[in-house]
Scaffold this motif. Structure first.
Motif, PDB file in Angstrom:
ATOM      1  N   ASN A 210       0.802  -1.235   0.000  1.00 58.28           N
ATOM      2  CA  ASN A 210       0.000   0.000   0.000  1.00 58.28           C
ATOM      3  C   ASN A 210       0.826   1.272   0.000  1.00 58.28           C
ATOM      4  OD1 ASN A 210      -2.670  -1.043  -0.019  1.00 58.28           O
ATOM      5  ND2 ASN A 210      -2.390  -1.680   2.106  1.00 58.28           N
ATOM      6  N   SER A 211       2.077   1.223  -0.433  1.00 62.12           N
ATOM      7  CA  SER A 211       2.884   2.444  -0.480  1.00 62.12           C
ATOM      8  C   SER A 211       3.837   2.400  -1.664  1.00 62.12           C
ATOM      9  CB  SER A 211       3.635   2.654   0.833  1.00 62.12           C
ATOM     10  OG  SER A 211       4.569   1.636   1.036  1.00 62.12           O
ATOM     11  N   TRP A 212       4.110   3.596  -2.197  1.00 62.23           N
ATOM     12  CA  TRP A 212       4.963   3.744  -3.367  1.00 62.23           C
ATOM     13  C   TRP A 212       5.784   5.014  -3.213  1.00 62.23           C
ATOM     14  CZ3 TRP A 212      -0.139   2.757  -3.120  1.00 62.23           C
ATOM     15  CH2 TRP A 212      -0.598   1.554  -3.673  1.00 62.23           C
ATOM     16  N   ARG A 213       6.748   5.154  -4.083  1.00 63.59           N
ATOM     17  CA  ARG A 213       7.438   6.435  -4.221  1.00 63.59           C
ATOM     18  C   ARG A 213       7.431   6.777  -5.704  1.00 63.59           C
ATOM     19  NH1 ARG A 213      13.537   4.602  -2.748  1.00 63.59           N
ATOM     20  NH2 ARG A 213      13.899   3.414  -4.654  1.00 63.59           N
ATOM     21  N   ILE A 214       7.426   8.070  -5.993  1.00 66.33           N
ATOM     22  CA  ILE A 214       7.480   8.551  -7.374  1.00 66.33           C
ATOM     23  C   ILE A 214       8.835   9.199  -7.580  1.00 66.33           C
ATOM     24  CG2 ILE A 214       6.520  10.125  -9.081  1.00 66.33           C
ATOM     25  CD1 ILE A 214       3.850   9.900  -7.731  1.00 66.33           C
ATOM     26  N   CYS A 215       9.500   8.788  -8.653  1.00 69.25           N
ATOM     27  CA  CYS A 215      10.789   9.366  -9.013  1.00 69.25           C
ATOM     28  C   CYS A 215      10.706   9.954 -10.415  1.00 69.25           C
ATOM     29  CB  CYS A 215      11.870   8.299  -8.976  1.00 69.25           C
ATOM     30  SG  CYS A 215      12.190   7.679  -7.329  1.00 69.25           S
ATOM     31  N   ASP A 216      11.531  10.951 -10.675  1.00 69.20           N
ATOM     32  CA  ASP A 216      11.630  11.567 -11.989  1.00 69.20           C
ATOM     33  C   ASP A 216      12.659  10.778 -12.779  1.00 69.20           C
ATOM     34  OD1 ASP A 216      11.971  13.153 -14.218  1.00 69.20           O
ATOM     35  OD2 ASP A 216      12.002  15.033 -13.089  1.00 69.20           O
ATOM     36  N   ALA A 217      12.186   9.973 -13.719  1.00 74.82           N
ATOM     37  CA  ALA A 217      13.066   9.096 -14.490  1.00 74.82           C
ATOM     38  C   ALA A 217      14.000   9.868 -15.414  1.00 74.82           C
ATOM     39  CB  ALA A 217      12.237   8.099 -15.293  1.00 74.82           C
ATOM     40  N   ALA A 218      13.737  11.163 -15.629  1.00 75.98           N
ATOM     41  CA  ALA A 218      14.596  11.969 -16.488  1.00 75.98           C
ATOM     42  C   ALA A 218      15.898  12.349 -15.782  1.00 75.98           C
ATOM     43  CB  ALA A 218      13.859  13.226 -16.933  1.00 75.98           C
ATOM     44  N   LEU A 219      15.952  12.174 -14.459  1.00 79.19           N
ATOM     45  CA  LEU A 219      17.150  12.535 -13.695  1.00 79.19           C
ATOM     46  C   LEU A 219      17.956  11.285 -13.364  1.00 79.19           C
ATOM     47  CD1 LEU A 219      15.554  15.141 -11.280  1.00 79.19           C
ATOM     48  CD2 LEU A 219      16.820  15.569 -13.389  1.00 79.19           C
ATOM     49  N   MET A 220      19.232  11.488 -13.108  1.00 76.03           N
ATOM     50  CA  MET A 220      20.120  10.363 -12.803  1.00 76.03           C
ATOM     51  C   MET A 220      19.818   9.785 -11.421  1.00 76.03           C
ATOM     52  SD  MET A 220      23.658  11.847 -14.451  1.00 76.03           S
ATOM     53  CE  MET A 220      24.620  10.893 -13.351  1.00 76.03           C
ATOM     54  N   GLU A 221      20.143   8.521 -11.226  1.00 76.94           N
ATOM     55  CA  GLU A 221      19.890   7.816  -9.963  1.00 76.94           C
ATOM     56  C   GLU A 221      20.510   8.540  -8.758  1.00 76.94           C
ATOM     57  OE1 GLU A 221      18.437   4.755  -9.065  1.00 76.94           O
ATOM     58  OE2 GLU A 221      17.570   4.491 -11.057  1.00 76.94           O
ATOM     59  N   ALA A 222      21.690   9.123  -8.929  1.00 80.51           N
ATOM     60  CA  ALA A 222      22.391   9.761  -7.819  1.00 80.51           C
ATOM     61  C   ALA A 222      21.854  11.146  -7.472  1.00 80.51           C
ATOM     62  CB  ALA A 222      23.873   9.871  -8.148  1.00 80.51           C
ATOM     63  N   ASP A 223      20.971  11.694  -8.278  1.00 81.34           N
ATOM     64  CA  ASP A 223      20.417  13.036  -8.059  1.00 81.34           C
ATOM     65  C   ASP A 223      19.312  12.970  -7.009  1.00 81.34           C
ATOM     66  OD1 ASP A 223      19.427  15.607  -8.184  1.00 81.34           O
ATOM     67  OD2 ASP A 223      19.356  15.661 -10.377  1.00 81.34           O
ATOM     68  N   ALA A 224      19.506  13.664  -5.881  1.00 80.60           N
ATOM     69  CA  ALA A 224      18.531  13.632  -4.792  1.00 80.60           C
ATOM     70  C   ALA A 224      17.188  14.228  -5.200  1.00 80.60           C
ATOM     71  CB  ALA A 224      19.073  14.373  -3.578  1.00 80.60           C
ATOM     72  N   SER A 225      17.175  15.165  -6.148  1.00 80.89           N
ATOM     73  CA  SER A 225      15.906  15.770  -6.574  1.00 80.89           C
ATOM     74  C   SER A 225      15.092  14.833  -7.461  1.00 80.89           C
ATOM     75  CB  SER A 225      16.159  17.096  -7.285  1.00 80.89           C
ATOM     76  OG  SER A 225      16.900  16.884  -8.454  1.00 80.89           O
TER      77      SER A 225
END
Length: 102
Positions: free
Chosen positions: A23-38
């Motif tokens: 019941n939980s997820w996170r959303i990441c911006d796939a346009a940014l690199m894995e090491a980028d905290a934003s």
């Protein structure tokens, strides 16, 4: 005469939804690199009533924090992203400067 190249279009959806639990997820911006905290955009939890509660971690983000479906949430995130992306040709926001007070 100065010519500028147009902004490249951003893909319609660059959001990566990663399951953390049932019941939980996170959303990441796939346009940014894995090491980028934003890259981390939000955490999502599905509550007892089936609604999705969102903790937004960066701007731009929608003003709401509860959604009926994941599709509705991602559509509003896309809309917030495109609405907040200024053109590079626009002037920056003016910050007024005042003299120091004595």
């Amino acid at each position: 005469m100065t010519m500028t190249a147009p902004e490249p279009p951003r893909p319609a959806s660059v959001w990566e939804v990663i399951p953390l639990t049932h019941n939980s997820w996170r959303i990441c911006d796939a346009a940014l690199m894995e090491a980028d905290a934003s890259r981390l955009v939000a955490y999502i939890d599905r509550n007892e009533s089936g609604h999705f509660d969102v903790l937004w971690l960066r701007s731009p983000c929608p003003t709401r924090s509860r959604y009926r479906s994941m599709d509705e949430l991602l559509a509003e995130l896309d809309a917030a992203q495109t609405a907040d992306t200024p053109s590079r040709s626009t002037r920056p926001t003016h910050i007024p400067h005042f003299p120091p007070t004595h």
